[in-house]
Design an enzyme around this catalytic site. Sequence first.
Site, PDB file in Angstrom:
ATOM      1  N   ASP A   1      16.052   0.064  -3.042  1.00  0.00           N
ATOM      2  CA  ASP A   1      17.439   0.207  -2.568  1.00  0.00           C
ATOM      3  C   ASP A   1      18.387  -0.512  -3.531  1.00  0.00           C
ATOM      4  O   ASP A   1      19.609  -0.446  -3.379  1.00  0.00           O
ATOM      5  CB  ASP A   1      17.598  -0.267  -1.114  1.00  0.00           C
ATOM      6  CG  ASP A   1      17.360  -1.754  -0.944  1.00  0.00           C
ATOM      7  OD1 ASP A   1      16.854  -2.400  -1.898  1.00  0.00           O
ATOM      8  OD2 ASP A   1      17.666  -2.280   0.149  1.00  0.00           O
TER       9      ASP A   1
ATOM     10  N   GLU B   1       9.401 -12.033  -4.850  1.00  0.00           N
ATOM     11  CA  GLU B   1      10.520 -11.969  -5.797  1.00  0.00           C
ATOM     12  C   GLU B   1      11.140 -13.352  -5.967  1.00  0.00           C
ATOM     13  O   GLU B   1      11.534 -13.998  -4.981  1.00  0.00           O
ATOM     14  CB  GLU B   1      11.580 -10.973  -5.292  1.00  0.00           C
ATOM     15  CG  GLU B   1      12.788 -10.900  -6.233  1.00  0.00           C
ATOM     16  CD  GLU B   1      13.793  -9.830  -5.876  1.00  0.00           C
ATOM     17  OE1 GLU B   1      13.531  -9.020  -4.956  1.00  0.00           O
ATOM     18  OE2 GLU B   1      14.858  -9.796  -6.516  1.00  0.00           O
TER      19      GLU B   1
ATOM     20  N   GLU C   1      11.642  -5.658   3.641  1.00  0.00           N
ATOM     21  CA  GLU C   1      11.882  -7.085   3.379  1.00  0.00           C
ATOM     22  C   GLU C   1      11.672  -7.909   4.650  1.00  0.00           C
ATOM     23  O   GLU C   1      11.997  -7.458   5.736  1.00  0.00           O
ATOM     24  CB  GLU C   1      13.323  -7.285   2.874  1.00  0.00           C
ATOM     25  CG  GLU C   1      13.594  -6.569   1.567  1.00  0.00           C
ATOM     26  CD  GLU C   1      15.024  -6.776   1.055  1.00  0.00           C
ATOM     27  OE1 GLU C   1      15.759  -7.625   1.613  1.00  0.00           O
ATOM     28  OE2 GLU C   1      15.398  -6.084   0.092  1.00  0.00           O
TER      29      GLU C   1
ATOM     30  N   LYS D   1       8.092  -0.003   1.465  1.00  0.00           N
ATOM     31  CA  LYS D   1       8.248  -1.465   1.352  1.00  0.00           C
ATOM     32  C   LYS D   1       9.403  -1.894   2.250  1.00  0.00           C
ATOM     33  O   LYS D   1      10.399  -1.161   2.363  1.00  0.00           O
ATOM     34  CB  LYS D   1       8.548  -1.849  -0.107  1.00  0.00           C
ATOM     35  CG  LYS D   1       8.930  -3.315  -0.290  1.00  0.00           C
ATOM     36  CD  LYS D   1       9.116  -3.676  -1.747  1.00  0.00           C
ATOM     37  CE  LYS D   1      10.526  -3.496  -2.264  1.00  0.00           C
ATOM     38  NZ  LYS D   1      11.586  -4.209  -1.523  1.00  0.00           N
TER      39      LYS D   1
HETATM   40  O1  KIV Z   1      15.373  -2.570  -4.327  1.00  0.00           O
HETATM   41  C1  KIV Z   1      14.640  -3.030  -5.202  1.00  0.00           C
HETATM   42  O2  KIV Z   1      14.598  -2.586  -6.349  1.00  0.00           O
HETATM   43  C2  KIV Z   1      13.789  -4.138  -4.817  1.00  0.00           C
HETATM   44  C3  KIV Z   1      13.400  -5.041  -5.922  1.00  0.00           C
HETATM   45  C4  KIV Z   1      14.521  -6.001  -6.159  1.00  0.00           C
HETATM   46  C5  KIV Z   1      12.159  -5.720  -5.636  1.00  0.00           C
HETATM   47  O3  KIV Z   1      13.525  -4.333  -3.682  1.00  0.00           O
END
Ligand code: KIV
Length: 293
Positions: free
Chosen positions: A49, A187, A120, A118
């Site tokens: 994102d 990260e 967070e 993925k």
């Molecule tokens: O959105 C993204 O590219 C990410 C990276 C910062 C790990 O989540």
Amino acid sequence: MSEPRKKITLPYLFKKVQDCEPITWLTCYDYPTAYLQEQAGIEMILVGDSLGMTMLGYDSTLPVTMEDMIRHSQAVRRGAPTAFLVGDMPYMSYQPSVETAIRNAGRFMAEAGCDAIKLEGGAAMADRIKGIVDAGIPAIGHLGLTPQSVSALGGFKVQGKDAHLAKKIIDDAKALEKAGAFMILLEMVPDRVCKLITERAENCIIMGLGSGPHAHGQLLIYHDMFGLFPKFKPKMAKVFGNAGEVILKGLKLYHDEVKANSFPARENWFIMPDGEFNGLEKLLKSKSTAKRK
Ligand code: KIV
């Protein structure tokens, strides 16, 4: 001619860990870049994102929608048919409830051909990870600097430098692994904390972004690697080639050549054979004579 690459699968990724061979992972948001990453042998691609900032020019990732993510993921899949493709769940596509999380994770798989998603967050998001995994969708957790919480974290900075926060990140990693995450991205976590988490992982692959050399593999933001993001350059991002500079030079040259009438040159346009052109002139003449009568 070399054989086309076989599809990268979950067992392939775990085999790399077993063989102590680091896994390569990059962000990507469009078809031509996906094509190049596939040719380069990159194993995993994240449609992050972060596209909100790198591609759409927002100041954060928060305005990115599921529609944005699906459209870009589809383009990337078309360019990289064999890479292990990860769809990044945007802000508020999984936070409201487990059901919302499962439905949106399913969209990445069904509409964009992703291999995993993925999201967070740590222990607080473990039930989302469990719900998604129970629905048959491979899930990746993301700890440390989590850009969707940038305001709560006080900016884009290293996470887990002090012992208490480091302990929390280690506990969060265990909670995500227990919930069924097959991979965790760390990260901007100190290298020693990343090492501890990697050593403690039992059935989970640990990937690092700005977190040192001890993870099972590395992720980088494509735009940072090639000087394509003008707003800032994070320390963790090595520049592997300055494509931004090359493109800017080319754009200025185009501008100058058009102004100087040196572009287009003879080889850049198409001609009509003399016979056809004479015929065309006759047709135009006879039409105008007919009108006068
Ligand atoms: O959105 C993204 O590219 C990410 C990276 C910062 C790990 O989540």
